[in-house]
Design a protein around this motif. Structure first.
Motif, PDB file in Angstrom:
ATOM      1  N   UNK A 179      -3.395  -3.980  -1.509  1.00 43.80           N
ATOM      2  CA  UNK A 179      -3.297  -4.219  -0.069  1.00 43.80           C
ATOM      3  C   UNK A 179      -1.841  -4.250   0.382  1.00 43.80           C
ATOM      4  N   UNK A 180      -0.978  -4.892  -0.395  1.00 44.70           N
ATOM      5  CA  UNK A 180       0.428  -4.982  -0.012  1.00 44.70           C
ATOM      6  C   UNK A 180       1.124  -3.633  -0.167  1.00 44.70           C
ATOM      7  N   UNK A 181       0.722  -2.854  -1.162  1.00 49.01           N
ATOM      8  CA  UNK A 181       1.281  -1.513  -1.324  1.00 49.01           C
ATOM      9  C   UNK A 181       0.917  -0.657  -0.106  1.00 49.01           C
ATOM     10  N   UNK A 182      -0.355  -0.723   0.302  1.00 49.23           N
ATOM     11  CA  UNK A 182      -0.797   0.044   1.462  1.00 49.23           C
ATOM     12  C   UNK A 182      -0.100  -0.426   2.733  1.00 49.23           C
ATOM     13  N   UNK A 183       0.102  -1.732   2.842  1.00 51.22           N
ATOM     14  CA  UNK A 183       0.761  -2.269   4.036  1.00 51.22           C
ATOM     15  C   UNK A 183       2.189  -1.744   4.150  1.00 51.22           C
ATOM     16  N   UNK A 184       2.930  -1.815   3.065  1.00 50.52           N
ATOM     17  CA  UNK A 184       4.321  -1.366   3.101  1.00 50.52           C
ATOM     18  C   UNK A 184       4.412   0.130   3.420  1.00 50.52           C
ATOM     19  N   UNK A 185       3.512   0.910   2.867  1.00 47.04           N
ATOM     20  CA  UNK A 185       3.521   2.343   3.155  1.00 47.04           C
ATOM     21  C   UNK A 185       3.153   2.607   4.617  1.00 47.04           C
ATOM     22  N   UNK A 186       2.272   1.761   5.154  1.00 47.52           N
ATOM     23  CA  UNK A 186       1.893   1.918   6.555  1.00 47.52           C
ATOM     24  C   UNK A 186       3.063   1.638   7.495  1.00 47.52           C
ATOM     25  N   UNK A 187       4.071   0.907   7.010  1.00 44.92           N
ATOM     26  CA  UNK A 187       5.267   0.641   7.820  1.00 44.92           C
ATOM     27  C   UNK A 187       6.278   1.784   7.731  1.00 44.92           C
ATOM     28  N   UNK A 188       5.910   2.832   6.987  1.00 43.05           N
ATOM     29  CA  UNK A 188       6.801   3.968   6.832  1.00 43.05           C
ATOM     30  C   UNK A 188       7.828   3.798   5.733  1.00 43.05           C
ATOM     31  N   UNK A 189       7.625   2.800   4.865  1.00 45.78           N
ATOM     32  CA  UNK A 189       8.575   2.530   3.785  1.00 45.78           C
ATOM     33  C   UNK A 189       8.135   3.208   2.493  1.00 45.78           C
ATOM     34  N   UNK A 190       9.098   3.515   1.656  1.00 46.62           N
ATOM     35  CA  UNK A 190       8.828   4.116   0.349  1.00 46.62           C
ATOM     36  C   UNK A 190       8.467   2.993  -0.612  1.00 46.62           C
ATOM     37  N   UNK A 191       7.188   2.798  -0.854  1.00 46.51           N
ATOM     38  CA  UNK A 191       6.701   1.709  -1.707  1.00 46.51           C
ATOM     39  C   UNK A 191       5.981   2.287  -2.918  1.00 46.51           C
TER      40      UNK A 191
ATOM     41  N   UNK B  46       6.696  -3.147 -18.932  1.00 48.58           N
ATOM     42  CA  UNK B  46       7.087  -3.748 -17.664  1.00 48.58           C
ATOM     43  C   UNK B  46       6.080  -3.327 -16.595  1.00 48.58           C
ATOM     44  N   UNK B  47       5.478  -4.297 -15.967  1.00 50.89           N
ATOM     45  CA  UNK B  47       4.475  -4.047 -14.935  1.00 50.89           C
ATOM     46  C   UNK B  47       5.056  -4.452 -13.583  1.00 50.89           C
ATOM     47  N   UNK B  48       5.382  -3.472 -12.751  1.00 56.84           N
ATOM     48  CA  UNK B  48       5.983  -3.742 -11.445  1.00 56.84           C
ATOM     49  C   UNK B  48       4.897  -3.610 -10.369  1.00 56.84           C
ATOM     50  N   UNK B  49       4.518  -4.752  -9.776  1.00 60.08           N
ATOM     51  CA  UNK B  49       3.439  -4.758  -8.782  1.00 60.08           C
ATOM     52  C   UNK B  49       3.817  -3.977  -7.535  1.00 60.08           C
ATOM     53  N   UNK B  50       5.045  -4.219  -7.022  1.00 60.55           N
ATOM     54  CA  UNK B  50       5.441  -3.590  -5.771  1.00 60.55           C
ATOM     55  C   UNK B  50       6.966  -3.450  -5.715  1.00 60.55           C
ATOM     56  N   UNK B  51       7.424  -2.213  -5.606  1.00 59.42           N
ATOM     57  CA  UNK B  51       8.841  -1.904  -5.433  1.00 59.42           C
ATOM     58  C   UNK B  51       8.987  -1.143  -4.121  1.00 59.42           C
ATOM     59  N   UNK B  52       9.889  -1.589  -3.272  1.00 58.14           N
ATOM     60  CA  UNK B  52      10.059  -0.991  -1.947  1.00 58.14           C
ATOM     61  C   UNK B  52      11.521  -0.622  -1.730  1.00 58.14           C
ATOM     62  N   UNK B  53      11.757   0.644  -1.392  1.00 59.32           N
ATOM     63  CA  UNK B  53      13.117   1.040  -1.019  1.00 59.32           C
ATOM     64  C   UNK B  53      13.221   1.004   0.506  1.00 59.32           C
ATOM     65  N   UNK B  54      14.239   0.276   0.984  1.00 63.86           N
ATOM     66  CA  UNK B  54      14.478   0.184   2.417  1.00 63.86           C
ATOM     67  C   UNK B  54      15.980   0.308   2.639  1.00 63.86           C
ATOM     68  N   UNK B  55      16.398   1.383   3.198  1.00 69.14           N
ATOM     69  CA  UNK B  55      17.824   1.673   3.383  1.00 69.14           C
ATOM     70  C   UNK B  55      18.523   1.597   2.028  1.00 69.14           C
ATOM     71  N   UNK B  56      19.521   0.751   1.927  1.00 62.18           N
ATOM     72  CA  UNK B  56      20.316   0.678   0.696  1.00 62.18           C
ATOM     73  C   UNK B  56      19.910  -0.494  -0.188  1.00 62.18           C
ATOM     74  N   UNK B  57      18.633  -0.861  -0.122  1.00 61.37           N
ATOM     75  CA  UNK B  57      18.148  -1.979  -0.938  1.00 61.37           C
ATOM     76  C   UNK B  57      16.832  -1.604  -1.611  1.00 61.37           C
ATOM     77  N   UNK B  58      16.606  -2.232  -2.761  1.00 58.43           N
ATOM     78  CA  UNK B  58      15.317  -2.150  -3.451  1.00 58.43           C
ATOM     79  C   UNK B  58      14.734  -3.560  -3.475  1.00 58.43           C
ATOM     80  N   UNK B  59      13.555  -3.738  -2.901  1.00 57.62           N
ATOM     81  CA  UNK B  59      12.875  -5.035  -2.913  1.00 57.62           C
ATOM     82  C   UNK B  59      11.815  -5.017  -4.017  1.00 57.62           C
ATOM     83  N   UNK B  60      11.896  -5.980  -4.905  1.00 64.10           N
ATOM     84  CA  UNK B  60      10.918  -6.130  -5.985  1.00 64.10           C
ATOM     85  C   UNK B  60      10.018  -7.307  -5.629  1.00 64.10           C
ATOM     86  N   UNK B  61       8.721  -7.062  -5.520  1.00 64.52           N
ATOM     87  CA  UNK B  61       7.760  -8.120  -5.218  1.00 64.52           C
ATOM     88  C   UNK B  61       6.791  -8.272  -6.388  1.00 64.52           C
TER      89      UNK B  61
END
Length: 692
Positions: free
Chosen positions: A462-474, A486-501
């Motif tokens: 659900x969170x992966x779909x949400x982030x993609x719906x915002x136009x972000x590379x998730x 290594x199991x990465x649940x959610x990685x999001x690139x936004x501008x010059x940052x990588x958010x790991x959730x």
């Protein structure tokens, strides 16, 4: 050989310490082993007796003596002092319970029979619950507002409080009073279930006679909080010398004064804030559905055969609860097949909603007589009723057992069914009317130690779909490098940052201190888990470069734990942030946090008013997300509310003989202020100075 926790636990659970003594003789007894043994004894293994038990106390004393003898023979001098201190602490805690029990004999209710006393308590609390309803309706009529969040009623002491406050206090206090009476009268059966005698008619004088008993029950509840906080969070409990008593205590004839200081005040505030945020969110959604939709016209009720959701719903509260859990847990409650103690979530909701309707419909439709809040029904009839509304076969009987009052009950909200004799059940209406099945279900599952982590994958998707719906590379990925996975649940690139959730689907504590302790341990574990994931990205830059393109491994990495329920932490722990889905998704919704109210006109409407700015500019950007992680707006608002709420301070049980008083800061203002002081400056500027 290391100390084995299982052996320690079984020794006291089975009341046979011989295997433990043999184990202690066979292992090395260094400081680590002794510390661990003391911790296990303190936190659940060693029995603590709220009620006198000469045989049990003697067996406990003998067990500790034998353990101490082994340690003193094989470890340095003083090594066993920690074990002795645990027993001494338990004895000190037990004196608090004994003082309350001794004072009960001097209360006016002591002259009543147990049967009359408990019946009068039920009648009094139903009467008080009805009074709160009347005051709430009067408040709405006076100011013309339907504001279930901000509505206040007088508490009898010159203060205006939420209607939830007196209701919660009475329900939880009656719970304590019932348990006190049940233990003294032997009303718990072999399975631990409460079996009450038949209720009797009570007089006004008898109801007044038991009123001080509720105050005694509050003292018992308060002391239980102190017991658990001291045992699990290492709070201190000191027997203060009479020479250090305040003068007014001497004047009042106080002979003993126990001083308690919480061991983890800041965590208690964070945990309280999480539970209060969930409660507030559920209330808001309930109000919006009740006054902002036409769903009430489609309610089926519980009179006829009614299928489960999504085909039908028995009350607006059930429909709203399903909607709440859909969003809170990122699932479709109506179709989810996961079972919790043999029942699907939709069946839990239907069960609680049905109990609520059986009480609320006659009460609200009648003349609001308090006695209508206490509904007696034959168990066989209730089983048939539940089966008719969707709890098929044995599930109806199972649900009744799961929500019936027993030794482990913490409040009547979760377990509003009480057994009277062998066949009759009492539905305790004050805990049902006005309740929301979603909240009750989550609370009961937490008490039953039913984890929600089975829903983890659904939350991640659900969170992966949400982030993609915002136009972000998730992205989500599982990679293996050498022997490490290594199991990465959610990685999001936004501008010059990588958010790991790192997504987590754990329940909240429900304000249960013991559950809160294990949540705190889990939080520490999560820090280690996310730190390992961060190290994996640093050691293997190809992971990020492969997902987001060359150079992605050089971008700023911002790691956090993302909780499905509203658990956020005001400051990062070892560089790891803690946020929740409610706060995260709300950030993308609009530039400001809104507050909704409704007017009690023929066509109620909701008006939204901005209260806090979420975006620095006209459009959302990565900086806004970073700022929200650094200074969670919703958490800060709740912390302010907690910080300005009057502390319980000095507990003065006026109905008791003045022999024992307890000092206890439930929420130290300094702890709240310290957290707010560190987060205040980081809040985004308001575009409009009038927005508070």
């Amino acid at each position: 050989m290391a100390l084995r926790e299982k052996i320690v636990r079984e020794a006291f659970a089975k009341k046979d310490v011989k295997p433990l003594l043999s184990h202690l003789r066979a292992i090395s007894l260094g400081s680590d082993e002794i510390d661990m043994l003391a911790s296990l004894l303190k936190r659940g293994c060693l029995p603590l007796f709220q009620y006198p038990d000469a045989k049990g106390e003697a067996a406990r004393e003998d067990a500790i003596t034998q353990i101490v003898v082994i340690i003193e023979a094989r470890a340095p001098t003083g090594a066993a002092d920690e074990i002795k201190a645990v027993l001494a602490l338990f004895k000190l805690i037990e004196t608090g319970y004994r003082a309350i029990l001794e004072d009960l004999a001097g209360l006016p209710s002591a002259s009543l029979t147990p049967q009359c006393r408990i019946s009068a308590l039920f009648d009094l609390c139903a009467q008080r619950r009805d009074g709160v309803r009347t005051a709430s309706m009067d408040a709405i009529i006076v100011d013309g507002m339907i504001d279930p969040i901000g509505l206040g009623v007088a508490d009898g002491h010159g203060n205006v409080v939420s209607p939830d406050v007196p209701i919660d206090v009475d329900v939880v206090t009656l719970t304590m009073a019932l348990k006190m009476e049940a233990f003294q009268q032997g009303w718990f059966d072999g399975s631990g279930q409460l079996v009450l005698p038949k209720r009797v008619e009570t007089t006004t004088d008898e109801r007044e006679a038991v009123r001080p008993l509720l105050t005694a029950a509050q003292a018992w509840r308060h002391w239980t909080w102190i017991e658990e906080e001291t045992r699990y969070f290492d709070g201190t409990l000191t027997d203060v010398a009479p020479s250090e008593f305040p003068q007014d205590y001497h004047d009042a004839g106080v002979t003993r004064f126990l001083h308690h200081v919480p061991g983890s005040a800041e965590w208690h505030v964070i945990d309280l804030a999480a539970n209060e945020r969930l409660h507030l969110r559920i209330k808001q959604e309930a109000a919006q559905m009740a006054f902002g939709t036409n769903a009430a016209k489609l309610v089926k009720g519980v009179s006829d055969k009614t299928p489960l959701l999504p085909d039908a719903f028995v009350s607006i509260e059930e429909l709203q609860s399903a909607h709440t859990l859909d969003h809170a847990l990122s699932i479709n409650v109506a179709t989810d097949t996961t079972q919790y103690r043999g029942l699907r979530l939709v069946e839990w909701l239907r069960g609680y909603a049905t109990l609520q309707e059986l009480v609320a419909v006659p009460y609200e439709a009648g003349d609001h007589r308090p006695e209508l809040l206490l509904v007696e029904v034959e168990r066989a009839d209730l089983i048939k009723r539940l089966q008719r509304v969707g709890l098929a076969g044995a599930k109806a009987d199972s649900f009744i057992s799961l929500v019936s009052f027993d030794k482990g009950t913490r409040d009547l909200f979760d377990t509003p069914i009480l057994c009277i004799g062998s066949t009759t059940l009492l539905l305790y209406g004050p805990a049902l009317v006005g309740g929301i099945p979603a909240q009750t279900t989550l609370s009961r599952l937490a008490c039953l130690k039913q984890s929600l982590e089975a829903r983890g994958k659904a939350f991640e998707k659900a969170m992966l779909a949400f982030m993609r719906a915002q136009g972000l590379d998730a992205q989500t990925t599982t990679v293996r490098r050498g022997r490490e996975e290594y199991d990465y649940d959610l990685l999001v690139r936004w501008d010059e940052r990588i958010f790991l959730f790192e997504c987590k689907s754990r329940s909240l504590s429900g304000n249960n201190l013991i559950a809160s302790y294990y949540d705190a341990l889990e939080l520490e574990s999560q820090v280690g888990q996310v730190t390992r994931l961060v190290d994996g990205l640093k050691q293997h830059p190809d992971i990020l470069d492969g997902l987001f393109g060359p150079g992605a491994s050089e971008l700023e990495l911002i790691p956090s734990v993302l909780n499905v329920l509203p658990m956020s932490v005001p400051d990062p722990i070892d560089g790891i942030y803690f946020t929740d889905a409610s706060a995260l998704t709300r950030l993308f919704h609009s530039p400001a946090l809104m507050m909704s109210t409704a007017r009690s006109e023929s066509n109620p409407f909701f008006a939204s008013v901005p209260t806090r700015r979420l975006w620095a500019g006209d459009t959302i950007c990565a900086d806004d997300l970073v700022r929200q992680l650094q200074s969670p707006v919703q958490l800060n608002l709740m912390l302010r509310q907690i910080g300005t709420t009057r502390s319980m301070g000095w507990l003065k049980a006026g109905c008791l003989a003045a022999t024992t008083r307890i000092l206890h800061q439930v929420v130290p203002t300094s702890a709240v202020n310290a957290m707010l002081g560190e987060t205040e400056e980081a809040e985004p500027p308001s575009a409009d100075p009038s927005e508070g």
